[in-house]
Design an enzyme around this catalytic site. Structure first.
Site, PDB file in Angstrom:
ATOM      1  N   GLU A  83     -80.390  27.233   1.759  1.00 27.55           N
ATOM      2  CA  GLU A  83     -80.467  28.479   0.993  1.00 27.55           C
ATOM      3  C   GLU A  83     -79.361  29.449   1.407  1.00 27.55           C
ATOM      4  O   GLU A  83     -78.717  30.079   0.567  1.00 27.55           O
ATOM      5  CB  GLU A  83     -81.864  29.105   1.175  1.00 27.55           C
ATOM      6  CG  GLU A  83     -82.920  28.279   0.455  1.00 27.55           C
ATOM      7  CD  GLU A  83     -84.377  28.628   0.771  1.00 27.55           C
ATOM      8  OE1 GLU A  83     -85.248  28.258  -0.019  1.00 27.55           O
ATOM      9  OE2 GLU A  83     -84.648  29.258   1.809  1.00 27.55           O
ATOM     10  N   GLY A 115    -100.338  39.077  16.125  1.00 29.21           N
ATOM     11  CA  GLY A 115     -99.370  38.716  15.087  1.00 29.21           C
ATOM     12  C   GLY A 115     -99.780  39.230  13.717  1.00 29.21           C
ATOM     13  O   GLY A 115    -100.965  39.213  13.355  1.00 29.21           O
ATOM     14  N   SER A 116     -98.778  39.693  12.962  1.00 30.76           N
ATOM     15  CA  SER A 116     -99.055  40.192  11.605  1.00 30.76           C
ATOM     16  C   SER A 116     -98.320  39.352  10.563  1.00 30.76           C
ATOM     17  O   SER A 116     -97.984  39.821   9.491  1.00 30.76           O
ATOM     18  CB  SER A 116     -98.633  41.659  11.491  1.00 30.76           C
ATOM     19  OG  SER A 116     -97.245  41.769  11.759  1.00 30.76           O
ATOM     20  N   GLN A 142     -98.220  27.822   4.431  1.00 30.11           N
ATOM     21  CA  GLN A 142     -99.555  27.328   4.080  1.00 30.11           C
ATOM     22  C   GLN A 142    -100.339  26.860   5.306  1.00 30.11           C
ATOM     23  O   GLN A 142    -101.559  27.021   5.365  1.00 30.11           O
ATOM     24  CB  GLN A 142     -99.453  26.191   3.050  1.00 30.11           C
ATOM     25  CG  GLN A 142     -99.357  26.678   1.620  1.00 30.11           C
ATOM     26  CD  GLN A 142    -100.528  27.581   1.227  1.00 30.11           C
ATOM     27  OE1 GLN A 142    -101.670  27.372   1.602  1.00 30.11           O
ATOM     28  NE2 GLN A 142    -100.242  28.614   0.474  1.00 30.11           N
ATOM     29  N   GLY A 182    -100.355  34.001   9.480  1.00 33.67           N
ATOM     30  CA  GLY A 182    -101.611  33.676  10.157  1.00 33.67           C
ATOM     31  C   GLY A 182    -102.414  34.928  10.468  1.00 33.67           C
ATOM     32  O   GLY A 182    -103.581  35.054  10.080  1.00 33.67           O
ATOM     33  N   VAL A 226     -97.394  41.596  22.944  1.00 33.44           N
ATOM     34  CA  VAL A 226     -98.359  41.005  23.876  1.00 33.44           C
ATOM     35  C   VAL A 226     -97.590  40.258  24.955  1.00 33.44           C
ATOM     36  O   VAL A 226     -96.737  39.409  24.666  1.00 33.44           O
ATOM     37  CB  VAL A 226     -99.337  40.069  23.134  1.00 33.44           C
ATOM     38  CG1 VAL A 226    -100.230  39.323  24.126  1.00 33.44           C
ATOM     39  CG2 VAL A 226    -100.180  40.871  22.154  1.00 33.44           C
TER      40      VAL A 226
HETATM   41  C1  LIG Z   1     -85.984  31.854   7.297  1.00 33.62           C
HETATM   42  C2  LIG Z   1     -87.315  31.172   7.080  1.00 33.62           C
HETATM   43  C3  LIG Z   1     -87.636  30.624   5.849  1.00 33.62           C
HETATM   44  C4  LIG Z   1     -88.863  30.011   5.640  1.00 33.62           C
HETATM   45  N1  LIG Z   1     -89.148  29.495   4.405  1.00 33.62           N
HETATM   46  C5  LIG Z   1     -90.372  28.973   4.180  1.00 33.62           C
HETATM   47  C6  LIG Z   1     -90.736  28.521   2.881  1.00 33.62           C
HETATM   48  O1  LIG Z   1     -89.925  28.569   1.941  1.00 33.62           O
HETATM   49  N2  LIG Z   1     -91.991  28.038   2.706  1.00 33.62           N
HETATM   50  C7  LIG Z   1     -92.900  27.978   3.724  1.00 33.62           C
HETATM   51  O2  LIG Z   1     -94.027  27.575   3.493  1.00 33.62           O
HETATM   52  N3  LIG Z   1     -92.583  28.379   4.952  1.00 33.62           N
HETATM   53  C8  LIG Z   1     -91.351  28.885   5.223  1.00 33.62           C
HETATM   54  N4  LIG Z   1     -91.028  29.320   6.471  1.00 33.62           N
HETATM   55  C9  LIG Z   1     -91.991  29.131   7.557  1.00 33.62           C
HETATM   56  C10 LIG Z   1     -93.070  30.196   7.544  1.00 33.62           C
HETATM   57  O3  LIG Z   1     -92.487  31.474   7.382  1.00 33.62           O
HETATM   58  C11 LIG Z   1     -93.853  30.099   8.835  1.00 33.62           C
HETATM   59  O4  LIG Z   1     -94.413  28.819   8.916  1.00 33.62           O
HETATM   60  C12 LIG Z   1     -94.945  31.151   8.900  1.00 33.62           C
HETATM   61  O5  LIG Z   1     -94.373  32.437   8.894  1.00 33.62           O
HETATM   62  C13 LIG Z   1     -95.801  30.960  10.138  1.00 33.62           C
HETATM   63  O6  LIG Z   1     -96.763  31.979  10.172  1.00 33.62           O
HETATM   64  P1  LIG Z   1     -97.297  32.512  11.584  1.00 33.62           P
HETATM   65  O7  LIG Z   1     -98.354  33.525  11.278  1.00 33.62           O
HETATM   66  O8  LIG Z   1     -97.625  31.378  12.465  1.00 33.62           O
HETATM   67  O9  LIG Z   1     -96.033  33.218  12.250  1.00 33.62           O
HETATM   68  P2  LIG Z   1     -95.145  34.400  11.715  1.00 33.62           P
HETATM   69  O10 LIG Z   1     -95.265  34.588  10.270  1.00 33.62           O
HETATM   70  O11 LIG Z   1     -93.804  34.154  12.314  1.00 33.62           O
HETATM   71  O12 LIG Z   1     -95.777  35.678  12.413  1.00 33.62           O
HETATM   72  C14 LIG Z   1     -95.736  35.862  13.801  1.00 33.62           C
HETATM   73  C15 LIG Z   1     -96.179  37.278  14.092  1.00 33.62           C
HETATM   74  O13 LIG Z   1     -96.402  37.426  15.476  1.00 33.62           O
HETATM   75  C16 LIG Z   1     -95.765  38.598  15.946  1.00 33.62           C
HETATM   76  N5  LIG Z   1     -95.482  38.359  17.356  1.00 33.62           N
HETATM   77  C17 LIG Z   1     -94.706  37.391  17.904  1.00 33.62           C
HETATM   78  N6  LIG Z   1     -94.751  37.473  19.251  1.00 33.62           N
HETATM   79  C18 LIG Z   1     -95.566  38.511  19.538  1.00 33.62           C
HETATM   80  C19 LIG Z   1     -95.999  39.088  20.740  1.00 33.62           C
HETATM   81  N7  LIG Z   1     -95.644  38.610  21.934  1.00 33.62           N
HETATM   82  N8  LIG Z   1     -96.800  40.161  20.684  1.00 33.62           N
HETATM   83  C20 LIG Z   1     -97.190  40.663  19.487  1.00 33.62           C
HETATM   84  N9  LIG Z   1     -96.819  40.141  18.311  1.00 33.62           N
HETATM   85  C21 LIG Z   1     -96.026  39.076  18.344  1.00 33.62           C
HETATM   86  C22 LIG Z   1     -94.563  38.738  15.046  1.00 33.62           C
HETATM   87  O14 LIG Z   1     -94.070  40.056  15.078  1.00 33.62           O
HETATM   88  C23 LIG Z   1     -95.167  38.346  13.716  1.00 33.62           C
HETATM   89  O15 LIG Z   1     -95.865  39.445  13.189  1.00 33.62           O
HETATM   90  C24 LIG Z   1     -89.797  29.932   6.707  1.00 33.62           C
HETATM   91  C25 LIG Z   1     -89.478  30.470   7.952  1.00 33.62           C
HETATM   92  C26 LIG Z   1     -88.246  31.094   8.140  1.00 33.62           C
HETATM   93  C27 LIG Z   1     -87.907  31.689   9.494  1.00 33.62           C
END
Ligand SMILES: Cc1cc2nc3c(=O)[nH]c(=O)nc-3n(C[C@H](O)[C@H](O)[C@H](O)COP(=O)(O)OP(=O)(O)OC[C@H]3O[C@@H](n4cnc5c(N)ncnc54)[C@H](O)[C@@H]3O)c2cc1C
Length: 456
Positions: free
Chosen positions: A181, A18-19, A331, A22, A86
């Site tokens: 929003e 994931g990019s 966060q 996290g 993945v």
């Molecule tokens: C529309 C929207 C608005 C939001 N607004 C807010 C906000 O205002 N404030 C806030 O704090 N949070 C907000 N969030 C929540 C926040 O964006 C998420 O909590 C955060 O992105 C989680 O981070 P993460 O690294 O777990 O997952 P993500 O940021 O979703 O990253 C997941 C990554 O994994 C990759 N991936 C997924 N499956 C696979 C696979 N099988 N193989 C390879 N790569 C894969 C994806 O391509 C992506 O790069 C919002 C979310 C959305 C959808």
């Protein structure tokens, strides 16, 4: 298949999936560590999801919120960025399989950090997705931009008042931050940006409906802020329908069940789904090979050190992880990723994995914009709304956007939109406006050919 260009190394191998918030933060925090990192993600960019709604409504471009991950990490020599989805994790062999255009690559790891995030959940009604896209990816946002602006274009050419009304009705399902929003921005687009741009229709008469099965707007932000957001949206002309359970979604509208059991139909060409999330299916793959449990949203219940029970070298962070008191917000992912990277670094220097301090989350608050110059914010016990909250929202989002150029471009787009009437990203391509219909037509033709073949 191994990775071309990768040099074999006997360094400690860290694989990050994931990019997003996290994955990227874990990689960056390991910048000075003596490790060999492979960051595998299914998109080439790091997506700043909180501003997706602004891409969908033409305020900013997709490039402003999705810089290429390999460019961000260009100077980090211990990290190789690999494009691929993945599909499997083998906790016994310590390998990760990813697919790119039909080729499967196997990547070994010593430490695995899984940050694959969450997708949209339709609560078992996945067929709703075709007519009500979610808001999780750049593709979703551009698809929605095409649908929203395309609906105005079609309405301008329609002489049938019933069809025109359907085309000018926009329904947003889910009154959480994203739904609020989106609804606010569609209303401002219609009332402000597009006003006077059509000859046959009046864009300001567009109907924007925000509905939710819950009894309140923005439930996690509390009653007071939810009410403030609701009042502001209503001033913008958004119709709020609460206690409204969506039972069906189709091409022409949605069906809603009210608390008294009556069933209503809302004719609407454009529907947006922002009602629920479901963690990456990789969570189940991990749970099936370990003692980890997953919840109904597919999140992995990790230990206090964010590791998978029985696998101290496998961590799950961000939206995929179920940790008490940690919300599915940026966060949560950022802090979890940094904590895990610090563990890896200290254990490489000899720290005892059995003596890990548990992860502790620092709540920096939450906020949501409602319209230009208006937002709601909650930081600890302090709640505030209006212009100050909006300024705080602007500032914080700028701080967390990655890259100097991105920040400058975003500020310029915001000035155009918020101080003037314009939006710099109202382009929709022919492909966005028509390709979907063409693909549907091709599918119908293919189905007819199949039927004819079967009948002959
Ligand atoms: C529309 C929207 C608005 C939001 N607004 C807010 C906000 O205002 N404030 C806030 O704090 N949070 C907000 N969030 C929540 C926040 O964006 C998420 O909590 C955060 O992105 C989680 O981070 P993460 O690294 O777990 O997952 P993500 O940021 O979703 O990253 C997941 C990554 O994994 C990759 N991936 C997924 N499956 C696979 C696979 N099988 N193989 C390879 N790569 C894969 C994806 O391509 C992506 O790069 C919002 C979310 C959305 C959808």
């Amino acid at each position: 298949m191994t990775h071309p260009g990768a040099t074999p190394s006997d360094k400690h191998k860290v694989v990050i999936i994931g990019s997003g918030f996290g994955g990227l933060n874990a990689a960056q925090k390991l910048k000075r560590a003596d490790v060999d990192i492979k960051l595998i993600a299914k998109t080439t960019h790091h997506l700043f999801q909180p501003l997706l709604y602004q891409v969908a409504t033409g305020i900013i471009s997709e490039g402003e919120i999705a810089p290429p991950t390999r460019v961000i990490l260009r100077k980090q020599e211990n990290c190789q960025v690999l494009l691929g989805e993945v599909t499997n994790i083998d906790l016994t062999d310590k390998t990760v399989d990813s697919i790119l255009l039909g080729h499967t690559y196997r990547t070994p790891y010593d430490t695995l950090i899984v940050a694959a995030g969450a997708g949209q959940s339709y609560f078992g009604n996945d067929h709703f997705a075709e007519w009500a896209p979610g808001m999780k990816t750049i593709d979703d946002a551009l698809e929605l931009r095409g649908r929203i602006l395309g609906a105005f274009e079609q309405a301008e050419r329609s002489s049938d008042p019933v069809r025109r009304e359907k085309l000018l009705t926009f329904v947003v399902v889910g009154a959480g931050p994203t739904g609020v929003e989106m609804a606010g921005q569609i209303a401002e687009l219609a009332d402000h940006t597009l006003r006077g741009a059509f000859r046959h229709i009046d864009s300001t008469r567009a109907r924007v409906i925000l509905l939710d099965a819950a009894p309140a707007v923005l439930p996690p932000m509390g009653e007071k802020l939810g009410k403030k957001a609701q009042d502001r949206l209503e001033k913008l002309g958004v119709e709020i329908q609460l206690n409204a359970m969506v039972t069906d979604v189709d091409r022409n509208g949605i069906t809603v069940k009210r608390p008294d059991g009556t069933i209503d139909r809302i004719e609407a060409a454009t529907k947006v789904w922002s009602a629920g999330v479901s963690a990456s299916p990789l969570g189940k793959i991990i749970a099936d090979q370990s003692d980890a449990e997953i919840d109904r949203a597919g999140r992995v219940k990790v230990g206090p050190d964010l590791s998978v029970p029985g696998h101290p070298n496998v961590f799950v962070v961000g939206d995929m992880a179920l940790v008490d008191g940690v919300p599915g917000m940026a966060q949560g992912a950022i802090q979890g990723a940094k904590y895990v990277a610090n563990l890896v670094k200290s254990e490489l220097k000899g720290a005892d994995p059995a003596a890990r301090e548990p992860f502790s989350y620092f709540d920096k608050g939450s906020m949501a914009t409602v319209s230009r110059f208006s937002a709601v914010a909650k930081i600890g016990r302090i709640e505030f709304a209006g212009f100050i909250a909006w300024l705080a929202w602007l500032f914080l989002h700028l701080v967390y956007l990655v890259g100097f150029k991105t920040k400058v471009a975003t500020i310029l787009s915001w000035i155009t939109t918020f101080l003037g009437r314009g939006r710099s990203q109202l382009t929709i391509t022919e492909q966005q406006a028509y390709a979907r219909t063409r693909i549907e037509q091709l599918e119908e033709i293919a189905a007819t050919v199949e039927d004819e073949k079967a009948a002959s």
